[in-house]
Each structure stands twice: as C-alpha cells, then as structure tokens.
Design an enzyme around this catalytic site. Structure first.
Site, PDB file in Angstrom:
ATOM      1  N   ASP A 225       0.863  -1.170   0.000  1.00  0.00           N
ATOM      2  CA  ASP A 225       0.000   0.000   0.000  1.00  0.00           C
ATOM      3  C   ASP A 225       0.907   1.230   0.000  1.00  0.00           C
ATOM      4  O   ASP A 225       1.901   1.265   0.721  1.00  0.00           O
ATOM      5  CB  ASP A 225      -0.893   0.003   1.244  1.00  0.00           C
ATOM      6  CG  ASP A 225      -1.748   1.247   1.317  1.00  0.00           C
ATOM      7  OD1 ASP A 225      -2.496   1.493   0.374  1.00  0.00           O
ATOM      8  OD2 ASP A 225      -1.648   1.970   2.318  1.00  0.00           O
TER       9      ASP A 225
ATOM     10  N   THR B 255       0.328   4.621   0.830  1.00  0.00           N
ATOM     11  CA  THR B 255       0.275   5.498   1.994  1.00  0.00           C
ATOM     12  C   THR B 255       0.603   4.712   3.248  1.00  0.00           C
ATOM     13  O   THR B 255      -0.012   3.703   3.553  1.00  0.00           O
ATOM     14  CB  THR B 255      -1.119   6.131   2.130  1.00  0.00           C
ATOM     15  OG1 THR B 255      -1.437   6.781   0.907  1.00  0.00           O
ATOM     16  CG2 THR B 255      -1.148   7.138   3.258  1.00  0.00           C
TER      17      THR B 255
ATOM     18  N   ASP C 224      -1.352  -0.036   6.324  1.00  0.00           N
ATOM     19  CA  ASP C 224      -1.578   0.503   7.660  1.00  0.00           C
ATOM     20  C   ASP C 224      -3.026   0.915   7.900  1.00  0.00           C
ATOM     21  O   ASP C 224      -3.427   1.162   9.035  1.00  0.00           O
ATOM     22  CB  ASP C 224      -0.662   1.708   7.923  1.00  0.00           C
ATOM     23  CG  ASP C 224      -1.005   2.909   7.038  1.00  0.00           C
ATOM     24  OD1 ASP C 224      -1.692   2.713   6.003  1.00  0.00           O
ATOM     25  OD2 ASP C 224      -0.602   4.024   7.385  1.00  0.00           O
TER      26      ASP C 224
END
Length: 806
Positions: free
Chosen positions: A315, A317, A560
């Site tokens: 991912d 970000t 996250d």
C-alpha cells in the site's frame, strides 16, 4: 405587505422516529446491537492442539507406563505436553488479537426522535433513525444523507481515498467513517451485523493460521504416522506377546508388562516428537531476535513466511510514504502581487483548513493577523476556497485545484499555467494554484459559492508526500531476490505511479482499478503485466491478492489502514505498520513497530535461516521415524523381542538428535528458500532409516543366534544406534565448522559418559555386551556407516539436480 413574506422559508427538518416506531423496531430486532462471533472458541483451540489422534496415542502410552510403574520409560511424554502447550499459546495469542478487532468504537450516537435530539449508545440506534452528524463524530451505522451543511466525511481508513468527501443529500455515509467538517443528518439504512464496518470486521475476524511449509510438512508426516501407528502397534504388541510364549502365557507369567513396555518403545520411537518442539523453538528464537529489532511477530511461523514470498503487494500510503504530505515549493507566475505570502499564511492558519492547507503554516507563518471580510470555505466538490480581507492585501484571493479554478487552461501546455502545472503533476506532486482578482468577493459570490470575476494565476503551490527514506533500498533488495512488487493504493493512479518511480519501480503510469475486470483469471493476467494500481477499493485489494495466489504466487501484503485489513488477512503473509489502524495490526502476522520498511530484509534472513536449519534438523528426526517404523515392522513380522527399552531410546534421541538439533536449528544459514522441503528431507531419511533398521535387525538375529542375552543385546543395539546416530548427525552437519565440531564432540563425550558412569548405566539398564557381541557391534556399525555415506552421496546429487531445475 408583510416584508417577511419575501424571506426564504426555513427548511423543514425530518422529526425522526416516534417512540412507538423505535419500540416496534427494537421488538423486531432491527437495532444496531451487534455481538461479533469470536474468532475461534477456547474449546476449539484446545481440541485442535490437545485432542488429536497423535496426542491420544502418545498420552495413552505415557499413562500406561505410569500405571505400570515404569515412569523412567515415560520421558517422551514431556515433549508431547510441550508441543500441545506451545500450539495452544500461539493460537490464544492470535485469538486475542482478533477479538480486539473493532472498527466501530463511537462512544455515543446522536439521533433525532420526535423532533428532539438525543444522545444514545451506538447499539441503541435502530433502522430509519435520523442520525445527527457533526465534526468529530463517527458514523454509527450505514446511512443515506438527507441534510448537509458543508458536510465532509473522511472515509480513508475504509476505502483508501486520502481526501475527505463532500456529502450531499442522497449520498451514502458508511459506518466507521469520521465527520471532519460541517454538519448534517442521515437516515440509518443498515444496522448491526449488516453495517459496512461490522461486515468488514466480521470478515477480518475469520480465523486462519499463517501458511507455513515447515509446519504443514511436519503435520503431514505426523498425520501419516498417526494412521500407520495403529496397525503397526498391534503387529508389534502381538509379536512381543508371542516372544513371551503367547498372550495366555505372558499374562500368567507377568511378562506381559515387559511386552507392553517393548511395544510402547516401538510405537513412540516412530513419532518425531522432538521435531515439532524444535520447530517451535526455532520460530520462537527467531521471533525474539526480530523483536529486538522492532519487528513484532504475531504468529511464530510467520518468520518463515517472507522467505517464501515471491510477490509483495505494497500500500502506498503509510508503507512507501509516511502517510503525510508536506509543502514542497512555491512557483511564481507572471507579475508578483503584493501580499501573496501573507495570504498563503492566512489559508494555512484558517480554523477550517484541511490537511493540505495546514502544510502552509510552517513555510508561511502569520506575522500580522488578517481579518476576512468575505469568505467562501473550501469544499472537496469544487476544490477551492476564496477570501477577501477587511484590511490588508487587496482584491479577492482563491486557493484551489488548478483545473477547478481555471478549467482547461490549467492543462493547456501552450500557456504558462498549463505548462507549469502539467510538468509538476507528472512528477507526482499535488498542485494548487493561488489566484488573484482586483475586485473583492461580492455577497452574490458568497451566496452562490462562485469564483470571483477577473482571476489571474499568481503562483503554483506544490505539495509532496514524504517518501520513506528506506523504501527505495528495500525495494532494490526485493528486486535482487527475484521478488515481484505490486503497488496498490486508493489514490490517483498518476500520483501512485510517480511515488513508485521515486523509489525505483520502473513504471510509466498507474492502472486505474475502476477498469479492473470482474473475472478472476483476467484480473490475474492484468496483475502479471502491471505493477502500479490506483483507485483500488478494499474488496479489490483482497481480490487482487487472491488472483495472484491462484496463479501460484506466495503473496505478502503490507499496509496501515483499515482498508488494507482484508487483503492483509487474505495474503500468505500480512505485514502492518505500528502507526496503522488497530484492525490492521490485529490481523497482520508481522507488525513493524517503528514503521521502518527496511526491516523486511532482516525478516527474510531470519526466515531463510529457520527453513534451511529446520530442513537439516528434520532429516535427523525423519531418519529416526523411518528406522523406528522399519524396526517395528521387521521385529513384528519376525516375532523378535524389541531391542530397546523406551529409556534407552531416550539416550539416542537426546544425544544424537534432540540436543544437537537445538543448536543446529539456531546456527546462521543464508541458503535461499527453494520449495520441496519435505521431499528433499524424506529422500535422505527413508533410505537411511531403512538401512539402520535392517542393520539392527540383522544384529539382533546374529546376537540371538550366538546366544547373547537380552540385556546385552539391548545394550549392543543402543551402542550401534548411538554411534550411527552421531555419524548421521556428522553427515548432515557438513561442512563441519568449529562450532559444529564442538557440538558433535560434546554429544560423543555425553554418550561415553552414559555408557561408563555407574549411576547412568544402572538407570538406563546398560551392561557389558561381552567380547563376541563387541566384534559384532563393530562390524554392523562399520557397514551401516558405509551404507549411509553412499545414501548421502546420491542424496546430495539428487538435491543439487532438483535445485538446478528450480
């Protein structure tokens, strides 16, 4: 005429449900109350780890020896107890993490009923309730917006979209999302288990153990042995009774006790008890080493996982980037206008400034406060805000997305604005334009939320996501190791591609996930040919992981946000940042406590050490299982007394397998992972075990033929097995380093002690085998060692050929 007649009528607010309506829905069970099923019950965990066929056999043998007063022969039960305890503890830890998983944690919900507002517990919300939403609230149930006054909701943790979303009447508000600006009302449409957050959490809570080739291989052997032991055990038991004159004679003479002890010795020797314990210890030590490097392992076999991964999905970000944007630069356009830096400082310091505008506070600090005379606040729908000041910089000022303020001119490369914006946007930077008009904002502009007339671009302001400094180095490592990378994000594909390029991913542009095919085979094909994906939903992330797995890949997923949780849960190895959502950390197998992506190579190294060392150790244990099974079958068919007591097998198990295996499992080993662990191990263990079993059988036949007594025969068998076991240990430890030499030497000294120290010889019932038996022991041992060397020679050639083919 009454002047009030021309005034606009006040909006009619929905009064909400009546008390009777609420009572009716509560009675029907249409409330937001939701008791999530626990991931796995305590009883299921205990049953899976304790009440197994394998443990049933071991514990039955253990208790039989206890009842017979032969506790000295029941030492093998300790390993079985340890295996069960370790398995339960691992799964209890995973269960605790999953049970803590919650996306919906709103302390109170605000509703409108019978025209009055009231605060209630989130579980008391019912279907069709009018939810009153204000900044800072968490939406307690899925709802349709019916009123909006600048309502903006942050759904990034659920969907991956980094910007807050403007909500207008008719739009959907998802449970678990956060109101960041404005206010409004929404009618609850899905509550309880049907709501988005609870469905999401429910799916994430489904229990599953991390895929582990080592554990799966060991369990497969245990399963095979569990079914083989039954018939072989009956064969051995019958043979031992026959040795003592038959069942009736054995029970009348009391020799049945020794027959049972002999049978238990054969049965327990067949089970690679120590291998399960040794595997758990190797995983635990590796997990402890990683913990000292700020890497938390939620499930021990996950240490092995990353060493097997061939595709890692990232991912953007929070993984490649720090999850924050920062001011990058100010690019002036045309003639400078007095006061533009003061205006940027005002936009950054405004009370309702969004995350992007707040980045202007540090580079453009407010030295003299400005007072807004007219103000049009920012909206994510129109993507700009405007202000005129009562005193200070003259005219109207607008800050917003270039294409929303200047339309096609912002992308026209023939003009200065279009050229600058296009060049900067292609680098992945987020661009805003500061525009100025000579005339201030009019009341009509404010009322209609329209741009002031006569705007001219003054400057382009750029922002950039903070790329993690260790991201490029880590991706370079994975590339060198042949691990494929897929960057998956909910953000704009162009932005994601630019970030990926900045950390070394060779990609021209990102793939818009809104164009992904619904068919899983077609999706897998797209994933094989594209590296970067944007506008990806949580469900698509999960589908992408599954599609890669269906094409034979072992997949790791990092992230996250809650929007990553399902994909992290589905992946072969889920990795979360400690700064991420609690839900994501709960389902991840590995958590990077300090958020440093650069720890992943260390995890790979530990995983490789575990797999390579356990493969070596497993050959020791599987060899024992092979020769024990062979002995049981041969002695059962030939109706010979079993040549060992259980306690004598404990000598060979401990000093030739168990203790040295503990050290060998923890030695440094950088061998690269190659699939086929079990096949390579058994290709040595089965022929080596067969040779040992045949050798001991021939020794027993020869010793019996020359009249050697049973105590002397058992001692001779123990000596042969001990020496051959040390030699197998030596063969599998090559090349012999100083440390390995010390370990092997210490085990040999230990064996000498067992056979010479009076207390130990008495406990293990070892006697002087006599001269004739001694010569027989030397000949059988030498021939067995020679045969094992031949097996190892061909085994090494087989392994080399198999690795070359891979």
């Amino acid at each position: 005429m009454d002047a009030s007649a021309d005034a606009p009528a006040a909006p009619v607010l929905d009064p909400g449900l009546s008390a009777a309506d609420v009572a009716e829905r509560v009675a029907a069970g249409r409330t937001n109350a939701h008791t999530a099923d626990t991931s796995r019950s305590v009883w299921n965990i205990v049953r899976a780890n304790v009440f197994t066929l394998f443990n049933g056999i071991v514990f039955a043998c253990f208790f039989v020896l206890f009842l017979l007063g032969r506790w000295q022969d029941a030492l093998f039960g300790i390993a079985a107890f340890a295996n069960s305890i370790i398995g339960c503890v691992q799964e209890f830890r995973a269960k605790a993490a999953l049970d803590r998983l919650a996306l919906l944690n709103a302390p109170r919900a605000r509703v409108r009923r019978e025209g009055d507002e009231a605060e209630i517990a989130p579980e008391d919300v019912v279907i069709d309730d009018i939810l009153v939403l204000r900044a800072g609230d968490q939406v307690p149930a899925d709802a349709d917006v019916i009123e909006s006054r600048g309502l903006q909701i942050d759904e990034s943790m659920l969907t991956g979209e980094s910007d807050a979303v403007d909500k207008q009447p008719g739009d959907e508000a998802l449970s678990g999302s956060i109101v960041v600006a404005g206010e409004g009302a929404a009618r609850a449409t899905r509550v309880g288990a049907d709501s988005y957050a609870n469905r999401f959490a429910g799916e994430a809570k489904r229990f599953s153990l991390v895929a582990s080739e080592v554990r799966n291989s060991v369990n497969r052997v245990l399963k095979w042995m569990s079914w083989i032991i039954g018939p072989v055990g009956l064969l051995v038991c019958n043979a031992q009774m026959m040795v003592f004159g038959g069942w009736d004679e054995a029970f009348e003479s009391g020799d049945w006790v020794q027959a049972i002890v002999n049978s238990i010795a054969a049965i327990t020797a067949m089970i690679p008890l120590g291998l399960v314990l040794m595997t758990s210890i190797a995983f635990a030590v590796a997990a402890a080493k990683l913990a000292s490097k700020q890497v938390l392992v939620n499930e021990l076999p996950a240490v092995e996982g990353l060493a097997r991964v061939d595709v890692i999905c990232l991912d953007k970000t929070g993984t490649l980037t720090a999850g924050e944007i920062a001011f990058d630069a100010l690019q002036p356009l045309g003639d400078a206008v007095l006061g533009q830096k003061a205006v940027l400082g005002w936009f950054g310091a405004a009370p309702d400034a969004n995350a992007t505008a707040r980045c202007l506070r540090e580079p453009f600090p407010v030295t003299e406060p400005l007072t807004a005379g007219a103000y049009i606040p920012f909206s994510s729908a129109r993507k700009w805000s405007a202000v005129s000041f009562a005193a200070g910089p003259a005219g109207a000022w607008v800050l917003g997305a270039p294409e929303m303020v200047f339309g096609d001119a912002a992308t026209d490369r023939s003009a200065e604005l279009g050229r600058v914006v296009s060049e900067l946007a292609s680098t992945g930077r987020r661009t805003l334009v500061l525009a100025h008009a000579h005339e201030p904002i009019t009341p009509a502009d404010v009322a209609d939320e329209r741009l002031p007339a006569g705007l001219a671009a003054v400057a382009v302001v750029t922002f950039q996501e903070q790329v993690r400094p260790d991201a490029a180095q880590t991706l370079e490592y994975f590339a060198a190791q042949g691990v494929g990378v897929r960057v998956i994000s909910g953000d704009n594909p162009r932005t994601v591609a630019a970030i990926a390029r900045s950390v070394g991913v060779d990609v021209a542009e990102g793939f818009d996930a809104r164009r992904l095919p619904d068919d899983d085979d077609e999706l897998g094909e797209v994933l094989e040919h594209n590296l970067v994906f944007g506008r990806v939903t949580p469900e698509q992330k999960k589908r992408m992981v599954i599609a890669l797995q269906q094409r034979g890949h072992t997949v790791a997923m990092t992230g996250d946000g809650v929007n990553d949780a399902l994909a992290i849960k589905t992946a072969d190895l889920g990795i979360a940042m400690n700064s991420g959502a609690a839900a994501t950390k709960a389902v991840a197998r590995i958590v990077l406590l300090d958020g440093r992506f650069s720890h992943l190579p260390e995890v790979v190294a530990e995983g490789r050490q575990v797999i390579a060392n356990i493969e070596r150790v497993s050959m020791l244990f599987f060899t024992k299982t092979a020769y024990a099974t062979g002995l049981a079958v041969l002695f059962g068919l030939l109706v010979l007394p079993f040549p060992f007591l259980p306690r004598q097998l404990s000598i060979t198990d401990g000093l030739t397998i168990g203790i040295p295996a503990f050290f060998l499992a923890l030695l440094p080993n950088t061998q690269r992972y190659v699939p086929g662990f079990l096949r390579r191990s058994l290709s040595f263990a089965i022929p080596a075990g067969a040779i040992i079993a045949i050798s001991l059988t021939l020794y027993s036949l020869a010793a019996t033929a020359i009249g050697i007594g049973q105590p002397e025969l058992r001692t001779g068998s123990t000596i042969i097995l001990a020496i051959v076991g040390i030699w197998v240990l030596t063969v599998l430890s090559r090349p012999i380093t100083r440390l390995k030499g010390i370990i092997i030497g210490a085990m040999f000294i230990g064996l000498v002690g067992v056979f010479t120290i009076p207390f130990l010889t008495e406990f293990f019932q070892l006697v002087d085998p006599g001269e004739e038996a001694a010569w027989l022991i030397v000949v059988v041992t030498a021939l067995t060692i020679g045969a094992i060397e031949i097996v190892r020679f061909f085994h090494r050639r087989y392994v080399a050929k198999a690795l070359a083919a891979v």
